[in-house]
Design a protein around this motif. Structure first.
Motif: not given
Length: 866
Positions: A62-64, A113-115, A123-126, A200-204
């Motif tokens: 998902v990160s990629l 970590i910086k990401l 993303t608005g995702q916790v 889920m944040a990366l997916a968003a």
């Protein structure tokens, strides 16, 4: 499966409790909200064409997808067989750390970590990211040495890292038993993140930037097409992809088999324990830093008002899920766990209770025992795969959470720009080959898991799974005489011992039992003649009507004339050093290319890709396993070899860098007059089955000259004195050839527009910011290895790249990168070794002239110069 109910850590053995029929997620301080009711993919769209298809919806895949889409790639599609995070991501402990004992993997950790720090805002995702810092605990003097060793390797990176004393440790972690604590290695900003929320944040983010994430959509078939694209088959239809990326976690082997590859991966069981509320933890005013007790071999962190700790048991006790290797992953396995087995980790539980006594009264509310995937050396496999066009991998992540963000960015940059953003050859999937059997993979995975927290020495060797089938013809002859090192499956002599000498493997941060024997080998080559087994070299044969044109495009140097050899470099489009090879023009249009053992398939993939993309009519053959290589070097090398051949080996007839086919005692060899020692010498390429016979006749012929063996440690000392650069140290994808001092080998005025030429012209026009220099320093029983910090005026200004003891001047010697303004001969700097800064001087290189140079000066009457 999980056990239910609270269990005391004391009062074992634990009673057997009924299993949950449908295991849920592990409880988390970060609160994985809504996972039980996580929706299936809302995407109803389908694409017939994709630029990139990513297989696997864990945090890495998902990160990629997120990074490719964010960078502007259109038609990014991720296919997940069940639901996002299924596999290893959902149950991970979620640890994040800036620390890594390697060099550029620190950059991966840093980028992750910086990401993660900004992902929630973007993303608005916790994401549930906690950053209380982490402390590695040293309870032995050798651990303190290890911390000092790691400090000098971190000083020239952006990562914050400090050695702290017992008082500071207790202040930060007041629940610790300080009886054995000597020091701590502290990384501010370390911590833990909720893996589910992160994914889920990366997916968003990926969807926000236009990626399509499809699940449940299992891939059932991958078919390569002649134009380099792929047909990706799923139950929902077929998709044409310009490239595929296998990011399938512990299903990666199954995906690999679809394309005829046996990826060397194995699932292992990893357990961690979660406690209920502990009053002493609840009373704390700030979150505890993550603790890593290295001798106890476990990590421990705060989990809400309790604690979570996970051990790495020994290779004898750990459990490999080998049935999955034999029979495949069970159909439908996704968010399941294994039966917990506290007995297997009890010695680590006891160690944790001794170090953090409040655990003795704690209740267990959960034991998580889930699968994680290991490669043989515990490092992931990241990048394009040799032998298959446009097939990429991001697999084998034992620590996927901390690697996900950085690897996603790293791979995205590589895919988009055609070259890796920095050197990470230690993650190259092509570091493995046909010699990497399932048996080897299991033996090494066991060892790597069990060695998770052992002391990381320089020149470390690990012995499980050795030897492989990839031994030279001299292995049986030499194994009882030397200490062997492991090089891409091969066994190669590091150093030789004599009767009465200590023959044991004794790793150390200081000079150890090989120091004096290596000095003997050094003198052997400088004063007499020595023989070294160089069979692990990567060896390629290239021929065909376009061979000269291909090599002229690949290499920055000119193509050698027939019968001659040169040193040539393949550069990236941005002008960095992708590889260094020896190129021998054997017959018109036919070449023998030689590279280091560790870059065999790394270099071959690059060559093959350029040949295909450019439509060159050539035949490329990997002959690494067919040929053995013996190096013969020293002032008496010619005298010994001349006894065995009718070929005239005199200096005027067999010149430096010339190559000839001849017979040595009736054994056919390709002889190249070259030696990495810088002394008079030849490399003799021959059929692997002839190695023992060739070695025997050479050793017998050299008795009068006092011939003897030497290994790679002595060769390293010899090459450093001659100022010979090494790929992977002085040059790699982080360096350009001009700053590395390789101008002699780069022909910017040659007609061919070789890869990197235009970039290099721009680099030259702009001027260099740093240069490689040679340093000498007087130390006390410790020598530079490479990657140590260079200090000037109280600041870190550069780093060493490699080092050794110079047996000629009896001082330490090192290569180092420093700012141009500090690169003049005579400049004084400092090199940090084991917590101490040693004065160092930049010298005129080389320290010792090479044999061809000495010979040339002597002929010109320049004995004073010599």
């Amino acid at each position: 499966m999980l056990r239910s109910g609270a269990q005391r850590l004391r009062g074992l053995p634990l009673q057997s409790l009924p299993l949950r029929g449908s295991p849920g997620r592990p409880p988390s301080a970060c609160g994985r909200q809504g996972e039980e009711n996580a929706p299936l993919s809302a995407e109803t769209r389908w694409k017939d064409r994709a630029e990139t298809v990513i297989i696997g919806g864990g945090c890495v895949g998902v990160s990629l997808a997120y990074h490719l889409a964010k960078a502007g790639m259109k038609d990014v599609v991720l296919l997940e067989k069940s639901e996002l995070t299924a596999g290893s991501t959902w149950h991970a402990a979620g640890l994040t750390t800036y620390f890594h004992p390697g060099i550029n993997l620190k950059k991966i950790h840093y980028a992750s970590i910086k990401l993660y720090e900004k992902l929630e805002e973007e993303t608005g995702q916790v994401v549930g990211f906690h950053q209380p810092g982490s402390i590695r605990i040293a309870t032995t003097p050798v651990r303190v040495d290890e911390f000092k060793y790691q400090m000098t390797r971190t000083g020239w990176h952006a990562t914050e890292q400090y050695i702290i004393g017992p008082e500071k440790i207790q202040e930060m972690f007041p629940l610790l038993n300080m009886n054995k604590v000597l020091a701590g290695l502290y990384n501010p900003g370390d911590g833990h993140i909720d893996p589910y929320s992160l994914t889920m944040a990366l997916a968003a983010g990926a969807r926000k930037y236009g990626a399509l994430l499809k699940y449940p959509t299992p891939v059932t078939s991958l078919k390569p097409r002649s134009d380099g694209t792929w047909d990706v088959e799923t139950p929902q239809g077929s998709m044409r992809a310009n490239r595929v990326v296998n990011a399938a976690g512990f299903w990666a082997r199954e995906v690999g088999k679809m394309v005829g590859l046996e990826h060397p991966l194995i699932p292992v069981q990893h357990q961690y324990v979660v406690t209920s509320t502990i009053p002493e933890v609840k009373a704390l005013k700030r979150e505890l830093p993550v603790l890593r007790d290295l001798e106890g071999s476990y990590y421990l962190r705060q989990e809400r008002d309790g604690l979570l700790f996970g051990p790495y048991e020994s290779q004898e006790k750990m459990k490999v899920q080998d049935a999955w290797v034999t029979n495949g992953v069970p159909p439908g396995f996704g968010k399941e766990l294994f039966e917990s087995d506290l007995d297997r980790i009890m010695e680590h539980v006891e160690a944790a209770m001794e170090m953090v006594p409040v655990l003795k009264k704690a209740d267990i509310i959960n034991i998580v025992n889930g699968p994680i995937t290991y490669s043989p050396d515990i490092l992931p496999m990241v990048g394009p795969h040799q032998g298959l066009r446009n097939y990429w991998v991001a697999i084998g992540f034992g620590y996927g959470i901390i690697h996900a963000g950085g690897v996603g960015k790293y791979l995205s940059d590589w895919i988009l720009h055609g070259e890796p953003p920095f050197d990470l050859i230690e993650l190259d999937p092509n570091r493995y080959g046909k010699w990497t059997t399932t048996q080897y993979t299991e033996a090494k995975a066991r060892e790597s898991y069990g060695f998770n927290n052992i002391v990381g020495y320089p020149k470390e060797e690990r012995f499980a799974g050795r030897p492989t089938q990839r031994v030279s013809g001299l292995y049986k002859t030499l194994e009882s005489k030397c200490s062997m090192g492991f090089h891409a499956g091969w066994e190669q002599p590091h150093w030789f011992y004599k009767p009465g000498q200590d023959t044991q493997y004794r790793p150390s941060f200081r000079r150890t039992n090989w120091f004096e024997p290596v000095g003997f080998e050094y003198k052997q080559v400088m004063q007499k003649v020595g023989v070294i087994d160089l069979s692990p070299f990567g060896k390629f044969n290239i021929k065909g009507q376009d061979s000269v044109r291909l090599l002229d495009h690949l290499f920055a140097n000119v193509i050698p004339k027939v019968g001659f050899t040169n040193i040539s470099h393949m550069l990236t489009p941005k002008g960095r050093v992708y590889a260094e090879l020896t190129v021998s023009h054997q017959t018109p249009g036919e070449f023998l290319l030689i590279t280091g053992s560790g870059s065999e398939l790394h270099d071959l993939r690059w060559i093959e890709e350029e040949a295909v993309n450019g439509g060159y009519d050539v035949e490329i053959k990997n002959i690494t396993d067919e040929l053995g290589v013996l190096g013969v070097a020293g002032p008496h090398a010619r005298k010994v070899l001349q006894k065995l051949t009718a070929e005239d080996l005199s200096d005027d007839v067999f010149k430096f860098l010339q190559t000839k086919s001849l017979k040595v005692s009736n054994i056919p060899v390709t002889a190249i007059r070259i030696s990495y020692t810088g002394e008079l010498g030849w490399e003799l390429y021959h059929r692997r089955e002839d190695s023992a016979a060739l070695y025997d006749v050479i050793m017998n012929a050299g008795q009068e000259e006092g011939i003897d063996n030497f290994g790679t440690y002595a060769m390293n000392a010899l090459r450093l004195e001659k100022a010979f650069r090494a790929w992977g140290s002085e040059m790699n994808c982080d360096t350009n050839p001009l700053e590395a001092g390789l101008e002699y080998f780069v022909k910017l005025n040659k007609p061919a527009d070789f890869i990197g030429k235009q970039a290099l012209k721009q680099i030259k026009a702009k001027g260099l910011k740093r240069r490689l220099v040679c340093l000498t320093l007087a130390t006390d029983n410790v020598d530079p290895e490479g990657n140590e910090s260079i200090w000037y005026d109280g600041k870190v200004v550069g780093n060493t790249t490699s080092g050794s003891y110079s047996y000629s001047i009896q001082k330490s010697l090192a290569f180092a990168y420093v700012p141009v303004e500090l690169s003049k001969v005579g400049q004084q700097v400092e090199v940090e070794l084991l917590g101490k800064n040693y004065p160092a001087s930049i010298i005129q290189e080389p320290l010792v002239l090479t044999e061809p140079t000495r010979n040339r000066l002597q002929k010109k009457g320049g004995k004073d110069k010599i």
